[in-house]
Design a protein around this motif. Structure first.
Motif, short mmCIF file in Angstrom:
data_model
loop_
_atom_site.label_atom_id
_atom_site.label_comp_id
_atom_site.label_asym_id
_atom_site.label_seq_id
_atom_site.Cartn_x
_atom_site.Cartn_y
_atom_site.Cartn_z
N THR A 1 10.25 20.01 -9.80
CA THR A 1 9.34 21.15 -9.66
C THR A 1 7.95 20.81 -10.19
O THR A 1 6.94 21.26 -9.64
CB THR A 1 9.90 22.37 -10.42
OG1 THR A 1 11.17 22.71 -9.85
CG2 THR A 1 8.99 23.57 -10.31
N SER A 2 7.88 19.99 -11.20
CA SER A 2 6.59 19.68 -11.84
C SER A 2 5.78 18.62 -11.11
O SER A 2 4.59 18.46 -11.39
CB SER A 2 6.81 19.25 -13.29
OG SER A 2 7.38 17.96 -13.34
N ILE A 3 6.38 17.87 -10.16
CA ILE A 3 5.67 16.73 -9.58
C ILE A 3 5.33 16.85 -8.09
O ILE A 3 4.58 16.04 -7.57
CB ILE A 3 6.42 15.41 -9.82
CG1 ILE A 3 7.80 15.44 -9.19
CG2 ILE A 3 6.48 15.09 -11.31
CD1 ILE A 3 8.52 14.11 -9.22
N THR A 4 5.86 17.79 -7.37
CA THR A 4 5.63 17.97 -5.92
C THR A 4 5.84 16.66 -5.15
O THR A 4 4.92 15.88 -4.92
CB THR A 4 4.21 18.52 -5.63
OG1 THR A 4 3.97 19.64 -6.46
CG2 THR A 4 4.08 18.91 -4.18
N ILE A 5 7.08 16.43 -4.74
CA ILE A 5 7.48 15.20 -4.05
C ILE A 5 6.97 15.20 -2.61
O ILE A 5 7.11 16.18 -1.89
CB ILE A 5 9.01 15.04 -4.07
CG1 ILE A 5 9.49 14.88 -5.52
CG2 ILE A 5 9.46 13.87 -3.21
CD1 ILE A 5 10.98 14.94 -5.69
N LYS A 6 6.42 14.05 -2.21
CA LYS A 6 5.96 13.85 -0.83
C LYS A 6 6.93 12.97 -0.04
O LYS A 6 7.16 13.20 1.13
CB LYS A 6 4.58 13.22 -0.82
CG LYS A 6 3.48 14.12 -1.34
CD LYS A 6 2.13 13.42 -1.21
CE LYS A 6 1.00 14.35 -1.60
NZ LYS A 6 -0.30 13.69 -1.43
N ASP A 7 7.49 11.94 -0.71
CA ASP A 7 8.37 11.01 -0.01
C ASP A 7 9.08 10.11 -1.01
O ASP A 7 8.70 10.05 -2.19
CB ASP A 7 7.55 10.14 0.96
CG ASP A 7 8.40 9.44 2.02
OD1 ASP A 7 9.60 9.77 2.16
OD2 ASP A 7 7.87 8.57 2.72
N PHE A 8 10.09 9.41 -0.54
CA PHE A 8 10.75 8.36 -1.31
C PHE A 8 10.92 7.16 -0.39
O PHE A 8 11.45 7.30 0.72
CB PHE A 8 12.12 8.81 -1.84
CG PHE A 8 12.79 7.74 -2.67
CD1 PHE A 8 12.43 7.56 -4.00
CD2 PHE A 8 13.75 6.92 -2.12
CE1 PHE A 8 13.03 6.56 -4.77
CE2 PHE A 8 14.36 5.93 -2.89
CZ PHE A 8 13.99 5.76 -4.21
N GLN A 9 10.46 6.00 -0.83
CA GLN A 9 10.55 4.79 -0.02
C GLN A 9 11.36 3.74 -0.77
O GLN A 9 11.03 3.39 -1.90
CB GLN A 9 9.16 4.25 0.28
CG GLN A 9 8.33 5.20 1.10
CD GLN A 9 6.89 4.73 1.28
OE1 GLN A 9 6.40 3.88 0.54
NE2 GLN A 9 6.21 5.30 2.25
N VAL A 10 12.40 3.25 -0.11
CA VAL A 10 13.25 2.21 -0.68
C VAL A 10 12.52 0.87 -0.61
O VAL A 10 11.97 0.51 0.43
CB VAL A 10 14.60 2.13 0.07
CG1 VAL A 10 15.42 0.95 -0.42
CG2 VAL A 10 15.37 3.42 -0.08
#
Length: 119
Positions: free
Chosen positions: A62-71
């Motif tokens: 909630t505190s970081i606002t996720i845009k994506d995750f890349q392996v």
């Protein structure tokens, strides 16, 4: 062929975890945790039960606002596996490491680490 099949299964086992990280879904992520899991965040770390881990991760997401995750990298050693990736957020990049271990028929997350990284 058996070795190739188990290797393909290994890579596929991270897919739901990666998807949960991409969407910042703590409820989905904890489904893959062992009975206790070590979580390291930039401002705190500890070993948590599933319900505690859910709350810790929900607060963090909630505190970081996720845009994506890349392996970046996946590997295995005996009955354990790990995945390194970048959690891309509104506020910056978090180098993320996921350690899993085979427990019976399941691969379960033992440790999840988020470290602030330069872009």
């Amino acid at each position: 062929l058996l070795s190739f099949t188990s290797f393909s299964y290994f890579f596929a086992s991270f897919d739901p975890i990666v998807n949960a990280l991409k969407s910042g879904n703590a409820d989905e992520l904890v489904k893959y945790f062992d009975s206790s899991v070590e979580i390291t965040l930039p401002d705190k770390s500890g070993t948590y039960t599933e319900s505690q881990a859910r709350q810790v991760l929900q607060d963090f997401f909630t505190s970081i606002t996720i845009k994506d995750f890349q392996v970046i990298h996946k590997s295995e050693n005996a009955n354990s596996q790990y995945c390194i990736g970048n959690l891309i957020t509104k506020n910056g990049l978090y180098r993320t490491t996921i350690y899993m271990k085979q427990k019976g028929e399941k691969q379960l997350v033992q440790e999840l680490k988020f470290e602030i990284s330069a872009l």
